[in-house]
Design a protein around this motif. Structure first.
Motif, PDB file in Angstrom:
ATOM      1  N   THR A   3     -56.063  53.343   1.352  1.00 60.10           N
ATOM      2  CA  THR A   3     -57.075  53.566   1.625  1.00 60.10           C
ATOM      3  C   THR A   3     -57.173  54.476   2.664  1.00 60.10           C
ATOM      4  OG1 THR A   3     -57.790  51.303   0.892  1.00 60.10           O
ATOM      5  CG2 THR A   3     -59.280  52.333   2.532  1.00 60.10           C
ATOM      6  N   VAL A   4     -58.141  55.663   2.313  1.00 58.90           N
ATOM      7  CA  VAL A   4     -57.803  56.707   3.377  1.00 58.90           C
ATOM      8  C   VAL A   4     -58.780  56.317   4.751  1.00 58.90           C
ATOM      9  CG1 VAL A   4     -58.662  59.109   3.902  1.00 58.90           C
ATOM     10  CG2 VAL A   4     -58.013  58.344   1.636  1.00 58.90           C
ATOM     11  N   MET A  21     -57.934  59.262  -6.887  1.00 57.40           N
ATOM     12  CA  MET A  21     -58.558  58.527  -5.832  1.00 57.40           C
ATOM     13  C   MET A  21     -59.955  57.962  -6.647  1.00 57.40           C
ATOM     14  SD  MET A  21     -58.178  60.775  -2.569  1.00 57.40           S
ATOM     15  CE  MET A  21     -56.650  60.818  -1.527  1.00 57.40           C
ATOM     16  N   ARG A  22     -60.286  56.880  -6.183  1.00 63.61           N
ATOM     17  CA  ARG A  22     -61.646  56.348  -6.666  1.00 63.61           C
ATOM     18  C   ARG A  22     -62.425  56.011  -5.329  1.00 63.61           C
ATOM     19  NH1 ARG A  22     -59.792  50.677  -9.564  1.00 63.61           N
ATOM     20  NH2 ARG A  22     -58.224  52.278 -10.264  1.00 63.61           N
ATOM     21  N   VAL A  23     -63.731  55.987  -5.698  1.00 63.80           N
ATOM     22  CA  VAL A  23     -64.820  55.903  -4.647  1.00 63.80           C
ATOM     23  C   VAL A  23     -65.169  54.291  -4.607  1.00 63.80           C
ATOM     24  CG1 VAL A  23     -66.932  56.773  -3.385  1.00 63.80           C
ATOM     25  CG2 VAL A  23     -65.380  58.318  -4.852  1.00 63.80           C
ATOM     26  N   LEU A  24     -65.256  53.639  -3.539  1.00 67.15           N
ATOM     27  CA  LEU A  24     -65.624  52.258  -3.588  1.00 67.15           C
ATOM     28  C   LEU A  24     -66.516  52.397  -2.476  1.00 67.15           C
ATOM     29  CD1 LEU A  24     -62.055  50.841  -3.448  1.00 67.15           C
ATOM     30  CD2 LEU A  24     -63.396  51.209  -5.336  1.00 67.15           C
ATOM     31  N   SER A  25     -67.496  50.948  -2.746  1.00 65.27           N
ATOM     32  CA  SER A  25     -68.585  50.488  -1.592  1.00 65.27           C
ATOM     33  C   SER A  25     -67.628  49.660  -0.616  1.00 65.27           C
ATOM     34  CB  SER A  25     -69.597  49.677  -2.417  1.00 65.27           C
ATOM     35  OG  SER A  25     -69.086  48.605  -2.984  1.00 65.27           O
ATOM     36  N   PRO A  26     -68.403  49.366   0.431  1.00 63.90           N
ATOM     37  CA  PRO A  26     -67.614  48.452   1.682  1.00 63.90           C
ATOM     38  C   PRO A  26     -67.286  47.197   0.944  1.00 63.90           C
ATOM     39  CG  PRO A  26     -69.671  49.579   2.379  1.00 63.90           C
ATOM     40  CD  PRO A  26     -69.681  49.880   1.041  1.00 63.90           C
ATOM     41  N   SER A  27     -68.035  46.858  -0.115  1.00 63.71           N
ATOM     42  CA  SER A  27     -67.400  45.389  -0.725  1.00 63.71           C
ATOM     43  C   SER A  27     -66.490  45.745  -1.797  1.00 63.71           C
ATOM     44  CB  SER A  27     -68.848  44.724  -1.359  1.00 63.71           C
ATOM     45  OG  SER A  27     -69.346  45.378  -2.500  1.00 63.71           O
ATOM     46  N   ARG A  29     -66.647  49.847  -7.320  1.00 62.93           N
ATOM     47  CA  ARG A  29     -66.371  51.224  -7.703  1.00 62.93           C
ATOM     48  C   ARG A  29     -67.706  51.824  -7.831  1.00 62.93           C
ATOM     49  NH1 ARG A  29     -61.557  53.142 -11.960  1.00 62.93           N
ATOM     50  NH2 ARG A  29     -61.966  55.540 -11.504  1.00 62.93           N
ATOM     51  N   LEU A  30     -67.777  53.141  -7.226  1.00 60.70           N
ATOM     52  CA  LEU A  30     -69.055  54.183  -7.363  1.00 60.70           C
ATOM     53  C   LEU A  30     -68.679  55.287  -8.136  1.00 60.70           C
ATOM     54  CD1 LEU A  30     -69.943  53.647  -3.344  1.00 60.70           C
ATOM     55  CD2 LEU A  30     -70.717  52.371  -5.579  1.00 60.70           C
ATOM     56  N   ASP A  31     -69.716  56.046  -8.705  1.00 59.96           N
ATOM     57  CA  ASP A  31     -69.522  57.151  -9.301  1.00 59.96           C
ATOM     58  C   ASP A  31     -69.665  58.368  -8.286  1.00 59.96           C
ATOM     59  OD1 ASP A  31     -69.778  59.398 -11.026  1.00 59.96           O
ATOM     60  OD2 ASP A  31     -71.491  58.751 -12.223  1.00 59.96           O
ATOM     61  N   PRO A  32     -68.472  59.274  -8.204  1.00 59.86           N
ATOM     62  CA  PRO A  32     -68.612  60.077  -7.125  1.00 59.86           C
ATOM     63  C   PRO A  32     -69.703  61.138  -7.352  1.00 59.86           C
ATOM     64  CG  PRO A  32     -66.931  60.274  -8.483  1.00 59.86           C
ATOM     65  CD  PRO A  32     -67.495  58.884  -8.968  1.00 59.86           C
ATOM     66  N   ARG A  33     -70.324  61.319  -8.736  1.00 61.27           N
ATOM     67  CA  ARG A  33     -71.191  62.392  -9.014  1.00 61.27           C
ATOM     68  C   ARG A  33     -72.440  62.003  -8.247  1.00 61.27           C
ATOM     69  NH1 ARG A  33     -69.946  62.362 -15.098  1.00 61.27           N
ATOM     70  NH2 ARG A  33     -69.981  60.165 -14.774  1.00 61.27           N
ATOM     71  N   GLN A  34     -72.656  60.685  -8.155  1.00 67.50           N
ATOM     72  CA  GLN A  34     -73.896  60.312  -7.639  1.00 67.50           C
ATOM     73  C   GLN A  34     -73.967  60.143  -6.086  1.00 67.50           C
ATOM     74  OE1 GLN A  34     -76.295  59.718  -9.984  1.00 67.50           O
ATOM     75  NE2 GLN A  34     -74.782  60.196 -11.302  1.00 67.50           N
ATOM     76  N   ILE A  35     -72.944  60.751  -5.315  1.00 70.22           N
ATOM     77  CA  ILE A  35     -72.989  60.589  -3.973  1.00 70.22           C
ATOM     78  C   ILE A  35     -73.129  61.921  -3.525  1.00 70.22           C
ATOM     79  CG2 ILE A  35     -71.465  60.117  -1.894  1.00 70.22           C
ATOM     80  CD1 ILE A  35     -70.174  58.132  -3.721  1.00 70.22           C
ATOM     81  N   ASN A  43     -71.473  54.853   4.222  1.00 70.52           N
ATOM     82  CA  ASN A  43     -70.412  54.014   4.350  1.00 70.52           C
ATOM     83  C   ASN A  43     -69.603  53.625   3.056  1.00 70.52           C
ATOM     84  OD1 ASN A  43     -68.517  52.446   5.713  1.00 70.52           O
ATOM     85  ND2 ASN A  43     -70.006  50.597   5.702  1.00 70.52           N
ATOM     86  N   VAL A  44     -68.814  55.040   2.567  1.00 68.28           N
ATOM     87  CA  VAL A  44     -68.065  54.712   1.439  1.00 68.28           C
ATOM     88  C   VAL A  44     -66.580  54.621   1.560  1.00 68.28           C
ATOM     89  CG1 VAL A  44     -70.002  55.702  -0.086  1.00 68.28           C
ATOM     90  CG2 VAL A  44     -68.004  57.044   0.766  1.00 68.28           C
ATOM     91  N   MET A  45     -65.784  54.211   1.047  1.00 65.63           N
ATOM     92  CA  MET A  45     -64.216  54.194   0.872  1.00 65.63           C
ATOM     93  C   MET A  45     -63.764  55.038  -0.147  1.00 65.63           C
ATOM     94  SD  MET A  45     -63.079  50.389   2.253  1.00 65.63           S
ATOM     95  CE  MET A  45     -63.463  49.375   0.696  1.00 65.63           C
ATOM     96  N   ILE A  46     -62.539  55.430   0.153  1.00 73.19           N
ATOM     97  CA  ILE A  46     -61.728  56.147  -0.786  1.00 73.19           C
ATOM     98  C   ILE A  46     -60.491  55.457  -0.876  1.00 73.19           C
ATOM     99  CG2 ILE A  46     -60.670  58.554  -1.702  1.00 73.19           C
ATOM    100  CD1 ILE A  46     -63.101  59.829  -0.631  1.00 73.19           C
ATOM    101  N   ARG A  47     -59.863  55.132  -2.075  1.00 74.66           N
ATOM    102  CA  ARG A  47     -58.744  54.363  -2.191  1.00 74.66           C
ATOM    103  C   ARG A  47     -57.730  55.347  -3.318  1.00 74.66           C
ATOM    104  NH1 ARG A  47     -59.346  48.307  -2.634  1.00 74.66           N
ATOM    105  NH2 ARG A  47     -59.718  48.978  -0.458  1.00 74.66           N
TER     106      ARG A  47
END
Length: 538
Positions: free
Chosen positions: A361-362, A387-393, A396-402, A409-413
């Motif tokens: 987790t970065v 790497m995948r983009v995650l919410s605080p919970s 998994r989130l779509d990086p194209r929508q960010i 407050n996103v995480m990258i793992r």
């Protein structure tokens, strides 16, 4: 305590009456013991205990004992301490003045207490350091244990005038400390004969087969530290002419090897060429090297006393990890530490577990300064780095929508695998900085001499072997190779915790016993030296 002073004085007076008339003292001790008992009641507990052990007998009533102590204090110079801070050059004169002026008993008692306090202070400084590291380095996080002095043994040493023995027993009982003391004596001898000649500043480098007057200076400079003597110890490696009648102006093979040895001892690339970095290291004055040894002796006193039987020592400035195993063996390895603007902290903790096949987790700093700029340049960076983009919970989130200019407050793992920044194993220990020991896919960095490339965590060469030793030595019953081969991310606890210490030395003995001078990558030396050079008020 003051309510008990009259009773204490009466007891001491009765005890003093039983002292043999043959006991050799320069003054009448009976009344002096009463004064000591009265005065010491206002002092710290350690000094009170010291005199209680002695039944309040004076420790410094004899001229010869004071002189022997003053002489022993001069030996503290070998530890990088200043004997004058302990009144070594004034004690004998102060004692003589008091007795020649027929001083009052209270003055004699005060001198006795002050001299005993000097002894206890000197022993404490030898055992734990003269400075409080927390005041020198605000980031210091290694617990500072108080000195533990055996007052009964010290009292007997005073009576027997065995001061140097007491000092020796107070010093850290480890070979690196004694090698630093030997190195200090050696460099002070070089200073006494005038030091070494500086090489003139010039644009070109010096290399094999050059002929120049500066080569003669280089030869003289390296000879001062014994580099040429070491090289000549293997005569089969060099032509006889170079060993017996070298041309001082010619850069020959013997001189090239001496340069390489010097470079290795200063964590420079050992290419045998005298370029700007090597020239700068050669031109550091001997007085500066002496100061560097002195302040690292102080650092050694902060740490090298009361160490556990088995522990892991991370030498930050030396880019080395040493694992002192329970069986007495030492496992050593190269490490990569934090860059100057992302410093690896000094701390003490305990290894509790390891993670095999870890995800990563970065951290916020790396996210802000490294990963976000890369994503903004190219969104494909995430896929290439697994790497995948995650919410605080953890969703998994779509990086194209960010909106990556304001991602919130996103995480990258990063997924586990051969390209994961943490490699195959992470060795973890509790700390507020979230640093740990870990593997790395960037194995080429271990070939560098200076290895401050990380973001604060410590990358360890051969970490799988190290992890297996930890598991074996703590009887944890796991096999690292089998665990990593499974491909599963898993936390593996140690059956018992292993102490780990992260510390910073810019001078330390190498494996051959010779001193290795390291660059002060975090600019910590000056603060320690300034504090060490301040006149002590004792």
């Amino acid at each position: 305590m003051r309510l008990f002073v009259p009773i204490l004085a009466t007891v001491v007076l009765l005890v003093s009456a039983s002292i043999s008339a043959e006991e050799p003292h320069d003054v009448q001790t009976g009344s002096l013991e009463v004064e000591i008992a009265l005065l010491v009641a206002e002092q710290d507990a350690e000094l009170q205990d010291f005199y209680a052990i002695r039944d309040y007998r004076p420790a410094w009533a004899e001229r010869q004992r004071v002189a022997a102590f003053a002489e022993a204090l001069q030996t503290l110079e070998s530890d990088g301490l200043d004997p004058s801070d302990y009144r070594a050059n004034r004690l004998v004169a102060e004692r003589r003045r008091l007795h020649e002026s027929d001083a009052a008993l209270v003055e004699l008692a005060q001198f006795d207490l002050e001299t005993s306090a000097l002894l206890l202070t000197a022993l404490s400084h030898l055992q734990r350091g003269r400075l409080d590291p927390r005041q020198v380095d605000p980031q210091w996080e290694i617990p500072v244990a108080p000195a533990r002095l055996d007052l009964d043994t010290i009292s007997r040493a005073v009576d027997g005038q065995r001061f140097e023995q007491a000092f020796s027993e107070a010093r850290p009982p480890y070979a690196p400390y004694e090698r630093l003391r030997s190195g200090l004596a050696r460099y002070r001898n070089i200073q006494r004969v005038g030091g070494w000649p500086p090489l003139p500043e010039q644009p070109r480098v010096l290399r094999l087969e050059d002929v120049d007057d500066t080569v003669s200076l280089l030869r003289e400079r390296l000879a001062m530290e014994g580099e040429l003597e070491v090289m000549a110890a293997d005569p089969s490696a060099f032509p006889r002419a170079e060993l017996e009648t070298p041309d001082p102006r010619r850069f020959d093979a013997l001189l090239e090897e001496a340069v390489k040895r010097f470079q290795r001892r200063h964590l420079l690339e050992a290419d045998g060429i005298v370029g700007p970095q090597t020239r700068d290291a050669l031109n550091v004055p001997v007085a500066a090297r002496i100061d560097q040894i002195r302040l690292n002796l102080e650092r050694a006193r902060w740490l090298l006393n009361g160490l556990p039987e088995a522990f892991v020592l991370v030498d930050i400035a030396g880019y080395r990890l040493s694992y002192f195993r329970p069986n007495g063996e030492i496992w050593r390895s190269r490490i990569v530490v934090g860059q100057p603007y992302r410093r690896t902290p000094s701390l003490r903790s305990e290894i509790t577990h390891m993670t095999v096949n870890p995800t990563w987790t970065v951290p916020p700093t790396i996210m802000r300064e490294d990963v976000l700029p890369a994503i903004r340049r190219d969104l494909g960076y995430l896929q290439r780095q697994n790497m995948r983009v995650l919410s605080p919970s953890g969703q998994r989130l779509d990086p194209r929508q960010i909106n990556w200019w304001s991602p919130g407050n996103v995480m990258i793992r990063q997924d586990s695998g051969p390209h994961n920044a943490l490699g195959q194993v992470v060795i973890r220990f509790p700390n507020d900085h979230l640093v740990y020991l870990h593997d790395t896919p960037a194995q080429g960095l271990f070939a560098r001499e200076q290895r401050a490339f990380s973001s604060g965590c410590i990358r360890v060469q051969g970490v799988l072997e190290f992890a297996q030793l930890l598991l074996d030595d703590t009887e944890s019953g796991q096999n690292v190779q089998a665990l990593t081969a499974s491909g599963q991310t898993r936390n593996v606890p140690l059956a018992s915790r292993m102490p780990v210490i992260l510390h910073y030395w810019t001078v330390h003995p190498g494996e051959d016993g010779q001193l290795v001078f390291r660059p002060d990558i975090y600019d910590r030396d000056d603060d320690v030296l300034r504090a060490l050079n301040r006149t002590s008020v004792l």
